[in-house]
Design an enzyme around this catalytic site. Structure first.
Site, PDB file in Angstrom:
ATOM      1  N   HIS A   1      -7.369  -4.992  10.127  1.00  0.00           N
ATOM      2  CA  HIS A   1      -7.090  -4.724   8.708  1.00  0.00           C
ATOM      3  C   HIS A   1      -5.782  -5.380   8.273  1.00  0.00           C
ATOM      4  CE1 HIS A   1      -4.858  -0.611   9.428  1.00  0.00           C
ATOM      5  NE2 HIS A   1      -4.016  -1.593   9.428  1.00  0.00           N
TER       6      HIS A   1
ATOM      7  N   GLU B   1      -9.939  -2.249   5.229  1.00  0.00           N
ATOM      8  CA  GLU B   1     -10.544  -1.952   6.524  1.00  0.00           C
ATOM      9  C   GLU B   1     -11.812  -2.800   6.727  1.00  0.00           C
ATOM     10  OE1 GLU B   1      -8.913  -0.245   8.518  1.00  0.00           O
ATOM     11  OE2 GLU B   1      -8.040   1.564   7.650  1.00  0.00           O
TER      12      GLU B   1
ATOM     13  N   ASP C   1       0.797  -1.224   0.000  1.00  0.00           N
ATOM     14  CA  ASP C   1       0.000   0.000   0.000  1.00  0.00           C
ATOM     15  C   ASP C   1       0.831   1.276   0.000  1.00  0.00           C
ATOM     16  OD1 ASP C   1       0.883  -0.537   2.579  1.00  0.00           O
ATOM     17  OD2 ASP C   1      -1.088  -1.017   3.355  1.00  0.00           O
TER      18      ASP C   1
ATOM     19  N   ASN D   1      -7.634  -3.246  14.387  1.00  0.00           N
ATOM     20  CA  ASN D   1      -9.023  -3.508  13.963  1.00  0.00           C
ATOM     21  C   ASN D   1      -9.110  -4.692  13.000  1.00  0.00           C
ATOM     22  OD1 ASN D   1      -7.936  -2.477  11.629  1.00  0.00           O
ATOM     23  ND2 ASN D   1      -9.417  -0.819  11.384  1.00  0.00           N
TER      24      ASN D   1
END
Ligand code: F6R
Length: 239
Positions: free
Chosen positions: A138, A143, A67, A136
């Site tokens: 990801h 996400e 990314d 979380n």
């Protein structure tokens, strides 16, 4: 799925780097899928050591990063291109033309994503894909959501990620709100996935690897469907 629990971060870094060292020894033109963030830093340091000791060469290795932030160019200190140069590429014999990080400054972001995916597809995707994991759940910047996107795409960052990543910026307002990320499909097409987790702040999310479920609300859980996954964590993350 193989789960390796290491005593500490140092051992985790050595273990993770060993998988890459072994791969490069066996396949000098390996394709590596790489991650940024705090977790793989020790692994990159071990890879630099292995190069300096003459154990491996990156001459024919190709890399694809997961990314990049939208809006940051490669000279920005918080860009993932800059991170990769400073953690690994500047210190080994890799041909920079063989290192790929999405271009967060591309005029045509969708075109950039399509092209990135096409290049990966032509290479047959990564031999080893390294992943970190967000608190979380990801992976890359995929996400938690009702639906996840399969190929490389532009992803808006959720509040929790902006908050977590603000530690690298002067203020939270400076954290970009979007990123280009490989999709869940791009990740799952890798031949071997290695997920790294370190530190007590990851132990809540790592509990999800103790059950037989998957959920798009925990994007990392989708790697349970992959036939060759290795999870390497330290005791703090495994507790
Ligand atoms: C980084 C990336 C992210 C991180 C994750 C964990 O390229 O794709 O998914 O792996 O946010 O970050 P750290 O390692 O800083 O806890």
């Amino acid at each position: 799925m193989e789960i390796i629990v290491c005593k500490n971060y140092d051992e985790l870094s050595k273990k993770a780097s060993q998988f890459i060292i072994d791969l490069i020894k066996e396949k000098s033109n390996a394709v590596l899928g790489l991650a940024t963030g705090g977790t793989p830093e020790g692994m990159y340091a071990e890879l630099v050591k292995a190069y300096k000791n003459g154990e491996i060469s990156f001459k024919d290795v190709k890399t694809y990063n997961l990314d990049e932030y939208v809006g940051l160019d490669g000279n920005h200190e918080q860009s993932y291109r800059y991170f990769m140069n400073k953690q690994l590429f500047d210190y080994v014999d890799i041909n920079k033309a063989n290192t790929h990080v999405p271009n967060g400054k591309a005029d045509d972001l969708d075109g950039e994503c399509k092209n990135y995916e096409k290049n990966l597809e032509e290479l047959g995707y990564a031999d080893i894909q390294i992943l970190g994991i967000g608190t979380n759940g990801h992976i890359g910047f995929n996400e938690p959501a009702e639906e996840l996107i399969i190929p490389t795409h532009v992803e808006p960052l959720v509040e929790e990620t902006i908050e977590a990543n603000s530690r690298y910026f002067d203020s939270k307002d400076e954290v970009p709100k979007e990123a280009i990320s490989m999709g869940i499909g791009s990740i799952l097409k890798a031949k071997h996935i290695i997920l790294l987790a370190s530190g007590a702040n990851k132990n809540e999310i790592m509990k999800y690897f103790n059950n037989d479920k998957i959920s798009t609300n925990v994007p990392a859980s989708l790697i349970k469907l992959h036939p060759h996954v290795t999870i390497i964590m330290d005791e703090d993350a495994a507790k």
